[in-house]
Design a protein around this motif. Sequence first.
Motif, PDB file in Angstrom:
ATOM      1  N   LEU A  16       0.845  -1.204   0.000  1.00 14.26           N
ATOM      2  CA  LEU A  16       0.000   0.000   0.000  1.00 14.26           C
ATOM      3  C   LEU A  16       0.880   1.255   0.000  1.00 14.26           C
ATOM      4  O   LEU A  16       0.619   2.214  -0.729  1.00 14.26           O
ATOM      5  CB  LEU A  16      -0.920  -0.017   1.232  1.00 14.26           C
ATOM      6  N   CYS A  17       1.938   1.244   0.814  1.00 16.12           N
ATOM      7  CA  CYS A  17       2.828   2.414   0.895  1.00 16.12           C
ATOM      8  C   CYS A  17       3.540   2.661  -0.431  1.00 16.12           C
ATOM      9  O   CYS A  17       3.641   3.807  -0.881  1.00 16.12           O
ATOM     10  CB  CYS A  17       3.852   2.231   2.019  1.00 16.12           C
ATOM     11  N   LEU A  18       4.042   1.600  -1.050  1.00 20.80           N
ATOM     12  CA  LEU A  18       4.748   1.776  -2.328  1.00 20.80           C
ATOM     13  C   LEU A  18       3.792   2.290  -3.403  1.00 20.80           C
ATOM     14  O   LEU A  18       4.144   3.163  -4.194  1.00 20.80           O
ATOM     15  CB  LEU A  18       5.388   0.457  -2.774  1.00 20.80           C
ATOM     16  N   ASN A  19       2.574   1.760  -3.423  1.00 24.32           N
ATOM     17  CA  ASN A  19       1.590   2.235  -4.398  1.00 24.32           C
ATOM     18  C   ASN A  19       1.259   3.705  -4.168  1.00 24.32           C
ATOM     19  O   ASN A  19       1.063   4.473  -5.107  1.00 24.32           O
ATOM     20  CB  ASN A  19       0.308   1.397  -4.319  1.00 24.32           C
ATOM     21  N   LYS A  20       1.208   4.105  -2.896  1.00 24.34           N
ATOM     22  CA  LYS A  20       0.888   5.500  -2.589  1.00 24.34           C
ATOM     23  C   LYS A  20       2.045   6.416  -3.004  1.00 24.34           C
ATOM     24  O   LYS A  20       1.826   7.502  -3.535  1.00 24.34           O
ATOM     25  CB  LYS A  20       0.574   5.660  -1.093  1.00 24.34           C
ATOM     26  N   VAL A  21       3.274   5.976  -2.753  1.00 24.61           N
ATOM     27  CA  VAL A  21       4.435   6.760  -3.194  1.00 24.61           C
ATOM     28  C   VAL A  21       4.375   6.948  -4.709  1.00 24.61           C
ATOM     29  O   VAL A  21       4.552   8.054  -5.231  1.00 24.61           O
ATOM     30  CB  VAL A  21       5.759   6.068  -2.786  1.00 24.61           C
ATOM     31  N   SER A  22       4.088   5.856  -5.409  1.00 22.45           N
ATOM     32  CA  SER A  22       4.004   5.917  -6.867  1.00 22.45           C
ATOM     33  C   SER A  22       2.917   6.907  -7.310  1.00 22.45           C
ATOM     34  O   SER A  22       3.110   7.692  -8.238  1.00 22.45           O
ATOM     35  CB  SER A  22       3.710   4.512  -7.398  1.00 22.45           C
ATOM     36  N   ARG A  23       1.792   6.893  -6.608  1.00 15.03           N
ATOM     37  CA  ARG A  23       0.666   7.763  -6.977  1.00 15.03           C
ATOM     38  C   ARG A  23       0.973   9.238  -6.759  1.00 15.03           C
ATOM     39  O   ARG A  23       0.627  10.090  -7.576  1.00 15.03           O
ATOM     40  CB  ARG A  23      -0.575   7.362  -6.156  1.00 15.03           C
ATOM     41  N   ILE A  24       1.640   9.583  -5.675  1.00 12.60           N
ATOM     42  CA  ILE A  24       1.841  11.008  -5.348  1.00 12.60           C
ATOM     43  C   ILE A  24       3.068  11.613  -6.043  1.00 12.60           C
ATOM     44  O   ILE A  24       3.251  12.823  -6.013  1.00 12.60           O
ATOM     45  CB  ILE A  24       1.930  11.239  -3.815  1.00 12.60           C
ATOM     46  N   LEU A  25       3.902  10.757  -6.657  1.00 14.27           N
ATOM     47  CA  LEU A  25       5.045  11.286  -7.414  1.00 14.27           C
ATOM     48  C   LEU A  25       4.577  11.891  -8.730  1.00 14.27           C
ATOM     49  O   LEU A  25       3.675  11.358  -9.393  1.00 14.27           O
ATOM     50  CB  LEU A  25       6.027  10.159  -7.744  1.00 14.27           C
ATOM     51  N   LYS A  26       5.219  12.973  -9.130  1.00 20.53           N
ATOM     52  CA  LYS A  26       4.972  13.504 -10.470  1.00 20.53           C
ATOM     53  C   LYS A  26       5.552  12.522 -11.495  1.00 20.53           C
ATOM     54  O   LYS A  26       6.526  11.815 -11.188  1.00 20.53           O
ATOM     55  CB  LYS A  26       5.682  14.851 -10.642  1.00 20.53           C
ATOM     56  N   PRO A  27       5.019  12.489 -12.709  1.00 19.42           N
ATOM     57  CA  PRO A  27       5.662  11.666 -13.748  1.00 19.42           C
ATOM     58  C   PRO A  27       7.127  12.084 -13.899  1.00 19.42           C
ATOM     59  O   PRO A  27       7.429  13.279 -13.945  1.00 19.42           O
ATOM     60  CB  PRO A  27       4.854  12.004 -15.011  1.00 19.42           C
ATOM     61  N   GLY A  28       8.012  11.138 -13.914  1.00 19.60           N
ATOM     62  CA  GLY A  28       9.449  11.434 -13.974  1.00 19.60           C
ATOM     63  C   GLY A  28      10.067  11.655 -12.603  1.00 19.60           C
ATOM     64  O   GLY A  28      11.282  11.789 -12.483  1.00 19.60           O
ATOM     65  N   GLY A  29       9.235  11.683 -11.559  1.00 26.87           N
ATOM     66  CA  GLY A  29       9.736  11.890 -10.195  1.00 26.87           C
ATOM     67  C   GLY A  29      10.479  10.667  -9.675  1.00 26.87           C
ATOM     68  O   GLY A  29      10.368   9.574 -10.231  1.00 26.87           O
ATOM     69  N   VAL A  30      11.224  10.875  -8.602  1.00 29.30           N
ATOM     70  CA  VAL A  30      12.094   9.815  -8.064  1.00 29.30           C
ATOM     71  C   VAL A  30      11.724   9.499  -6.616  1.00 29.30           C
ATOM     72  O   VAL A  30      11.482  10.410  -5.815  1.00 29.30           O
ATOM     73  CB  VAL A  30      13.575  10.239  -8.151  1.00 29.30           C
ATOM     74  N   ALA A  31      11.673   8.213  -6.317  1.00 29.18           N
ATOM     75  CA  ALA A  31      11.477   7.769  -4.936  1.00 29.18           C
ATOM     76  C   ALA A  31      12.771   7.158  -4.431  1.00 29.18           C
ATOM     77  O   ALA A  31      13.501   6.511  -5.194  1.00 29.18           O
ATOM     78  CB  ALA A  31      10.355   6.742  -4.872  1.00 29.18           C
ATOM     79  N   LEU A  32      13.057   7.396  -3.165  1.00 32.79           N
ATOM     80  CA  LEU A  32      14.219   6.771  -2.536  1.00 32.79           C
ATOM     81  C   LEU A  32      13.752   5.949  -1.347  1.00 32.79           C
ATOM     82  O   LEU A  32      12.965   6.423  -0.517  1.00 32.79           O
ATOM     83  CB  LEU A  32      15.213   7.836  -2.057  1.00 32.79           C
ATOM     84  N   PHE A  33      14.245   4.718  -1.273  1.00 28.92           N
ATOM     85  CA  PHE A  33      13.951   3.842  -0.138  1.00 28.92           C
ATOM     86  C   PHE A  33      15.254   3.315   0.423  1.00 28.92           C
ATOM     87  O   PHE A  33      16.134   2.902  -0.336  1.00 28.92           O
ATOM     88  CB  PHE A  33      13.092   2.645  -0.572  1.00 28.92           C
TER      89      PHE A  33
END
Length: 308
Positions: free
Chosen positions: A187-204
């Motif tokens: 759920l958390c990963l899906n939410k991170v994906s949803r709130i990122l802008k297209p082309g945005g970067v997530a760090l874990f």
Amino acid sequence: MDRSIAGTSTRSAPGNPAGRPLTICPLCGDGNLGTVYRFQEFSVLKCRACDGSWRSNMYSPGDITAMYTGDEYSKNPYFSYDVDQFQQAARGRYANYAGALSAIEARVGVGTLLDVGCGSGAFLTVAQQRGWNVSGIELSPELSQVSRRAVQVEVMNGAFESVALPDESYDVVTMWDIIEHVLDPVLCLNKVSRILKPGGVALFCTPDEDSLLARAGLFLYRVSGGALSYPALALHPTYHTYFFSRTGFTALLEHSGLQVERCYSQEAFFEHSQLPSRLAKWGIWAIEKVGSWADRRYEIVCLAQKPG
Ligand SMILES: [Zn+2]
């Protein structure tokens, strides 16, 4: 919200409030499970399909709230980032932050950044000093106040899973040592994906079950028939709900719609831990040193991009 992983059926609810052993993997829904450790208080179960592991006596949402809103968490010098008490660890952690931000900035420049589980705001402070427009989320009311004072910007107090956040609103979302503490990583990963802008970067950043240190703990546990459980138990602490390997975690990121750009290992700091002897301290240092040559240090940092 679609809480299924591609190629599997919809998962059942995460966690295990009733205390019963889960019969299917809470990460991918597969039923091919095994037991890696049988500690006195709990076991570590593992899914052979997705390589994810979790504690058998999973916490309830109420347990999680109690753990991170009480003094035991907010006054813990590790979580509250007591730089005076743990100078060496603090220097190392700041170096890790700077290195990660350099890697992110090389991809997306500087923009809006949300740090999930920002604790006392140490990472937010470093990012802000480099020109990022920062905001944070923190479950502890005390630590969110400390963060707010540190960066003088919005720090939401609450659980990431339940805080309302608009779609496609951040250039960068970071989760430093958080994903192994939550009840529903997917759920958390899906939410991170949803709130990122297209082309945005997530760090874990999360401990790696395939790191040399974790492998050494598993080796000692197995050759001793479970008698030498202390090292493995120390690497599966009370606060952690899930335990990921690098291959399993990167696959999970890809399933959430993020493209893994880079994954590297970094040194973790155990200065805060009550290590039983100088030998244990030296052993950790030596294993992490070898791990650095093989890029198998205790923690992995994964950078993943949302397709543009
Ligand atoms: Zn699984």
